[in-house]
Design a protein around this motif. Structure first.
Motif: not given
Length: 217
Positions: A132-139, A144-147, A159-167, A127-129
């Motif tokens: 006002g903005c959230r972007l999800v990057f799949s493996p 995917f632009l979420k916000q 700016v935060s780059c965070t590992c996502i463990t959920t679907a 997750l890159l956020s």
């Protein structure tokens, strides 16, 4: 002007080199502009804005300080190109800490190609956020632009780059056709690229006057 992805990458690579980036960083800049353009964004315009901002700055001034706390560049707004390359080089920190934070980043959209590559490298969702903005990057590197509210911001305080463990919901991928290359942007990038065609002695004087970015990195 209609430009192919190959033309965009080549022009942006030469322009980045002309602005003083090393050939290695210039290649990454060209690839980043290509990636953004392939996803329907104006990669050359984003790159041109960043090169204009950094012109005249010495490379050591732009390298983020990497540590356990938030990364930052004291006294400077962080260059997303150099930060993106540094993030890729230190991707292992995401496995150990789960998050990397960057402070005061210019044009955070330019981080996207590097985060996409890092997601593939680690085989993890990211997750890159920023505000006002959230972007999800799949493996597999899908984006995917979420916000979208803050997506076009010229600067982000954090700016935060965070590992996502959920679907990951992959319903709305970021996509689009290659935008036209605006004449003013092409002219500026051509101007930077032309610096690479000057004889070596004169090129040294030009780079010394117009950009202090080092080629020794």
């Amino acid at each position: 002007m209609n430009a192919s992805l190959n033309e965009i990458e080549s022009l942006c690579k030469k322009a980045a080199r002309g602005a003083g980036l090393s050939w290695g960083l210039a290649e990454e800049a060209g690839k980043a502009a290509r990636w953004l353009s392939a996803h329907g964004l104006n990669g050359p315009a984003l790159l041109a804005a960043q090169l204009q901002r950094d012109d005249g700055c010495a490379y050591p001034q732009l390298v983020p300080q990497v540590g356990a706390q938030a990364w930052q560049v004291p006294g400077q707004v962080m260059c997303p190109l150099i930060a993106g390359v540094t993030l890729s080089d230190h991707a292992y920190l995401l496995r150990s800490s789960g998050q990397i934070q960057l402070m005061h980043v210019a044009h955070p959209q330019l981080l996207m190609p590097f985060v996409s590559a890092t997601a593939r490298q680690l085989n993890l969702g990211l997750l890159l956020s920023w505000e006002g903005c959230r972007l999800v990057f799949s493996p597999d590197g899908g984006t995917f632009l979420k916000q979208p509210e803050g997506f076009a911001d010229a600067c982000a305080a954090q700016v935060s780059c965070t590992c996502i463990t959920t679907a990951i919901d992959t319903a709305s991928p970021l996509a689009g056709t290659i935008p036209d290359l605006p004449e003013a942007i092409q002219t500026y990038l051509d101007h930077l690229a032309a610096r690479t065609y000057v004889p070596a002695s004169e090129a040294s004087r030009l780079l010394g006057a117009g950009s202090g970015l080092s080629d020794n990195n």
